[in-house]
Design a protein around this motif. Structure first.
Motif, PDB file in Angstrom:
ATOM      1  N   SER A  41       7.108   0.256  -5.714  1.00 22.44           N
ATOM      2  CA  SER A  41       7.272   1.479  -6.403  1.00 22.44           C
ATOM      3  C   SER A  41       8.225   2.235  -5.432  1.00 22.44           C
ATOM      4  O   SER A  41       8.231   2.099  -4.388  1.00 22.44           O
ATOM      5  CB  SER A  41       5.965   2.509  -6.460  1.00 22.44           C
ATOM      6  OG  SER A  41       5.219   2.311  -5.282  1.00 22.44           O
ATOM      7  N   ASP A  47       3.270  10.279  -7.869  1.00 18.71           N
ATOM      8  CA  ASP A  47       2.812   9.017  -7.110  1.00 18.71           C
ATOM      9  C   ASP A  47       1.680   9.341  -6.268  1.00 18.71           C
ATOM     10  O   ASP A  47       1.716   9.956  -5.647  1.00 18.71           O
ATOM     11  CB  ASP A  47       4.139   8.497  -6.452  1.00 18.71           C
ATOM     12  CG  ASP A  47       3.760   7.075  -5.918  1.00 18.71           C
ATOM     13  OD1 ASP A  47       2.665   6.665  -5.752  1.00 18.71           O
ATOM     14  OD2 ASP A  47       4.806   6.443  -5.491  1.00 18.71           O
ATOM     15  N   ALA A  48       0.588   8.554  -6.882  1.00 18.75           N
ATOM     16  CA  ALA A  48      -0.707   8.667  -6.262  1.00 18.75           C
ATOM     17  C   ALA A  48      -0.790   7.954  -4.903  1.00 18.75           C
ATOM     18  O   ALA A  48      -1.511   8.218  -4.148  1.00 18.75           O
ATOM     19  CB  ALA A  48      -1.809   8.486  -6.944  1.00 18.75           C
ATOM     20  N   LYS A  49       0.181   7.004  -4.659  1.00 12.51           N
ATOM     21  CA  LYS A  49       0.033   6.193  -3.331  1.00 12.51           C
ATOM     22  C   LYS A  49       0.620   6.985  -2.195  1.00 12.51           C
ATOM     23  O   LYS A  49       1.389   7.974  -2.417  1.00 12.51           O
ATOM     24  CB  LYS A  49       0.906   4.878  -3.735  1.00 12.51           C
ATOM     25  CG  LYS A  49       0.373   3.798  -4.742  1.00 12.51           C
ATOM     26  CD  LYS A  49       1.372   2.804  -4.824  1.00 12.51           C
ATOM     27  CE  LYS A  49       1.736   1.876  -3.679  1.00 12.51           C
ATOM     28  NZ  LYS A  49       2.622   0.750  -4.047  1.00 12.51           N
ATOM     29  N   PRO A  50       0.205   6.358  -0.810  1.00 11.70           N
ATOM     30  CA  PRO A  50       0.835   7.031  -0.057  1.00 11.70           C
ATOM     31  C   PRO A  50       2.215   6.699   0.004  1.00 11.70           C
ATOM     32  O   PRO A  50       2.761   5.494  -0.315  1.00 11.70           O
ATOM     33  CB  PRO A  50       0.140   5.941   1.263  1.00 11.70           C
ATOM     34  CG  PRO A  50      -1.287   5.749   0.677  1.00 11.70           C
ATOM     35  CD  PRO A  50      -0.902   5.624  -0.529  1.00 11.70           C
ATOM     36  N   LYS A  51       3.347   7.613   0.661  1.00  7.71           N
ATOM     37  CA  LYS A  51       4.508   7.303   0.523  1.00  7.71           C
ATOM     38  C   LYS A  51       5.550   7.564   1.898  1.00  7.71           C
ATOM     39  O   LYS A  51       4.923   8.190   2.875  1.00  7.71           O
ATOM     40  CB  LYS A  51       5.202   8.454  -0.412  1.00  7.71           C
ATOM     41  CG  LYS A  51       4.716   8.418  -1.671  1.00  7.71           C
ATOM     42  CD  LYS A  51       4.808   9.759  -2.423  1.00  7.71           C
ATOM     43  CE  LYS A  51       3.692  10.622  -2.182  1.00  7.71           C
ATOM     44  NZ  LYS A  51       2.227  10.306  -2.891  1.00  7.71           N
ATOM     45  N   ASP A  67       0.628  13.388   1.652  1.00  5.19           N
ATOM     46  CA  ASP A  67       0.321  11.947   1.830  1.00  5.19           C
ATOM     47  C   ASP A  67       1.741  11.294   2.015  1.00  5.19           C
ATOM     48  O   ASP A  67       1.961  10.264   1.365  1.00  5.19           O
ATOM     49  CB  ASP A  67      -0.042  11.495   0.468  1.00  5.19           C
ATOM     50  CG  ASP A  67      -1.171  10.275   1.004  1.00  5.19           C
ATOM     51  OD1 ASP A  67      -1.211   9.768   2.175  1.00  5.19           O
ATOM     52  OD2 ASP A  67      -1.572   9.450   0.016  1.00  5.19           O
ATOM     53  N   THR A  68       2.493  11.774   3.088  1.00  2.00           N
ATOM     54  CA  THR A  68       4.041  11.313   2.862  1.00  2.00           C
ATOM     55  C   THR A  68       4.382  11.195   4.462  1.00  2.00           C
ATOM     56  O   THR A  68       4.210  12.198   5.189  1.00  2.00           O
ATOM     57  CB  THR A  68       4.945  12.167   2.251  1.00  2.00           C
ATOM     58  OG1 THR A  68       4.851  12.247   0.864  1.00  2.00           O
ATOM     59  CG2 THR A  68       6.469  11.449   2.383  1.00  2.00           C
ATOM     60  N   CYS A  84       6.957  -2.924  -2.046  1.00  2.00           N
ATOM     61  CA  CYS A  84       5.984  -1.658  -2.142  1.00  2.00           C
ATOM     62  C   CYS A  84       5.529  -1.726  -3.903  1.00  2.00           C
ATOM     63  O   CYS A  84       4.567  -1.209  -4.131  1.00  2.00           O
ATOM     64  CB  CYS A  84       6.478  -0.401  -1.991  1.00  2.00           C
ATOM     65  SG  CYS A  84       7.007  -0.272  -0.084  1.00  2.00           S
ATOM     66  N   ARG A 131       0.868  -1.174  -0.077  1.00  2.00           N
ATOM     67  CA  ARG A 131       0.065  -0.079   0.103  1.00  2.00           C
ATOM     68  C   ARG A 131       0.757   1.274   0.069  1.00  2.00           C
ATOM     69  O   ARG A 131       0.427   2.252  -0.092  1.00  2.00           O
ATOM     70  CB  ARG A 131      -1.019   0.039   1.289  1.00  2.00           C
ATOM     71  CG  ARG A 131      -0.369   0.273   2.612  1.00  2.00           C
ATOM     72  CD  ARG A 131      -1.414   0.227   3.730  1.00  2.00           C
ATOM     73  NE  ARG A 131      -2.023   1.571   3.722  1.00  2.00           N
ATOM     74  CZ  ARG A 131      -1.857   2.605   4.227  1.00  2.00           C
ATOM     75  NH1 ARG A 131      -0.872   2.460   5.121  1.00  2.00           N
ATOM     76  NH2 ARG A 131      -2.546   3.711   4.200  1.00  2.00           N
ATOM     77  N   TRP A 132       2.143   1.123   0.213  1.00  2.00           N
ATOM     78  CA  TRP A 132       2.979   2.308   0.213  1.00  2.00           C
ATOM     79  C   TRP A 132       4.147   2.234  -0.896  1.00  2.00           C
ATOM     80  O   TRP A 132       4.290   1.241  -1.684  1.00  2.00           O
ATOM     81  CB  TRP A 132       3.987   2.151   1.303  1.00  2.00           C
ATOM     82  CG  TRP A 132       3.225   2.150   2.763  1.00  2.00           C
ATOM     83  CD1 TRP A 132       2.945   1.044   3.549  1.00  2.00           C
ATOM     84  CD2 TRP A 132       2.952   3.505   3.440  1.00  2.00           C
ATOM     85  NE1 TRP A 132       2.323   1.612   4.722  1.00  2.00           N
ATOM     86  CE2 TRP A 132       2.256   2.911   4.542  1.00  2.00           C
ATOM     87  CE3 TRP A 132       3.327   4.775   3.121  1.00  2.00           C
ATOM     88  CZ2 TRP A 132       1.854   3.742   5.742  1.00  2.00           C
ATOM     89  CZ3 TRP A 132       2.928   5.584   4.210  1.00  2.00           C
ATOM     90  CH2 TRP A 132       2.162   5.271   5.386  1.00  2.00           C
ATOM     91  N   SER A 133       4.479   3.593  -1.121  1.00  2.00           N
ATOM     92  CA  SER A 133       5.663   3.468  -2.116  1.00  2.00           C
ATOM     93  C   SER A 133       6.885   4.224  -1.215  1.00  2.00           C
ATOM     94  O   SER A 133       6.720   4.838  -0.033  1.00  2.00           O
ATOM     95  CB  SER A 133       5.474   4.722  -3.280  1.00  2.00           C
ATOM     96  OG  SER A 133       4.424   4.117  -4.122  1.00  2.00           O
TER      97      SER A 133
END
Length: 323
Positions: free
Chosen positions: A149, A167-171, A193-194, A147, A118-120
């Protein structure tokens, strides 16, 4: 000795199961790890007389510099080394099984952050070509793959910020302290979102300042409410994590306790400030009972706050560019 998989099935708060596993591992390592066996003899400890967790002696971490702290029955699959500035001798941790190391760091990550997918993960760390033998780089590389990504971006801030923005994912932005500070000063990007996670000290690249002040600098620059931290070292197999405030929590197979800095065999009650002792049951083939040179305050719930280093101890951290 308790099976490896059972170590990672331990539940937080199950003190009886942890103590049973620790005592079994202690008896094995007291016989099979030559430096630990010799240390116990020198301090007058007979392993058969140790019947409680508090009776287990902790091995000074410095012995990883001068001895092969290993009890494997075959050659290790890897040897991880600590970072070391000029003139310092690095620690060497012989890893009998990389699969065990991967099981430990994946288990710890999942405990505190859930499924890596679910993360990058973006790492302000050198890659393998720039820092061979780093357990942190090995861990980051495998977690980036989990991950799906992210990547390594030690110096290329423009590429890092471009890729994170797209990057649209949580980071998670994982970085050595001096690299995060450099990014904060040069770019001061507001991150969306980081989770910003620091690991290691300045190691001569930047001035050492109190952790609280350093985290305030990063929070203001990146527009985040808290700075997460990862606590690990070459001599350990497991990691503790902080979600802010420099307060670390351990996975269920890892425990910490404070000791009197003037009497290394005197353990202190919860809430005390002292030298940090670590029990890492994933250190199955080296020594699971480590007396570090860090100073920390350990609370009754098992969390701890690192407050510095014991006087005259070598500076530690992640000086990952030193070969």
């Amino acid at each position: 000795m308790i099976p490896t998989d059972d170590i990672f099935r331990l539940k937080a708060g199950d003190g009886a199961a942890f103590e049973k596993a620790a005592l079994e591992l202690f008896r094995f390592q007291a016989a099979a790890c030559p430096p630990y066996r010799e240390y116990l003899a020198l301090v007058g400890i007979r392993p058969e007389h140790v019947t409680t967790l508090r009776g287990i002696p902790f091995l000074p971490i410095e012995l990883f510099k001068s001895h092969e702290v290993y009890c494997g029955d075959r050659a290790p699959e890897a040897v991880f080394t600590s970072s070391a500035t000029t003139g310092m001798v690095p620690s060497r941790h012989m890893m009998r099984s990389l699969a065990l190391y991967e099981q430990a760091f994946r288990g710890a990550f999942r405990t505190f952050y859930g499924d890596p997918a679910r993360w990058s993960l973006y790492a302000l760390l050198p890659n393998y070509l720039r820092r061979k033998g780093s357990s942190l780089v090995y861990m980051a590389d495998r977690l980036i793959a989990d991950c799906g990504s992210g990547g390594f971006y030690l110096d290329d801030y423009d590429a890092l910020l471009r890729d994170m923005s797209a990057d649209a994912k949580p980071k998670i932005l994982l970085g050595v302290s001096y690299a995060l500070w450099n990014l904060a000063e040069r770019c001061a990007p507001k991150l969306r979102d980081t989770v910003v996670m620091e690991t290691g000290g300045m190691k001569g690249y930047r001035e050492e300042i109190p952790k609280e002040a350093f985290h305030r600098i990063l929070c203001e620059a990146f527009g985040v409410e808290a700075i997460h931290s990862e606590y690990g070292m070459a001599e350990l197999t497991s990691q503790a994590y902080s979600a802010g405030g420099n307060r670390f929590r351990c996975p269920a197979w890892m425990r910490v306790v404070a000791r009197d800095v003037n009497d290394p065999f005197a353990l202190l009650p919860p809430g005390s400030r002292g030298g940090l002792n670590i029990i890492d049951l994933a250190n199955r083939w080296s020594c699971a009972f480590i007396q570090t040179q860090d100073v920390a305050r350990v609370d009754a719930d098992g969390s701890f706050v690192v407050e510095g280093r014991i006087d005259h101890a070598e500076i530690r951290g992640c000086n990952l560019l030193v070969q």
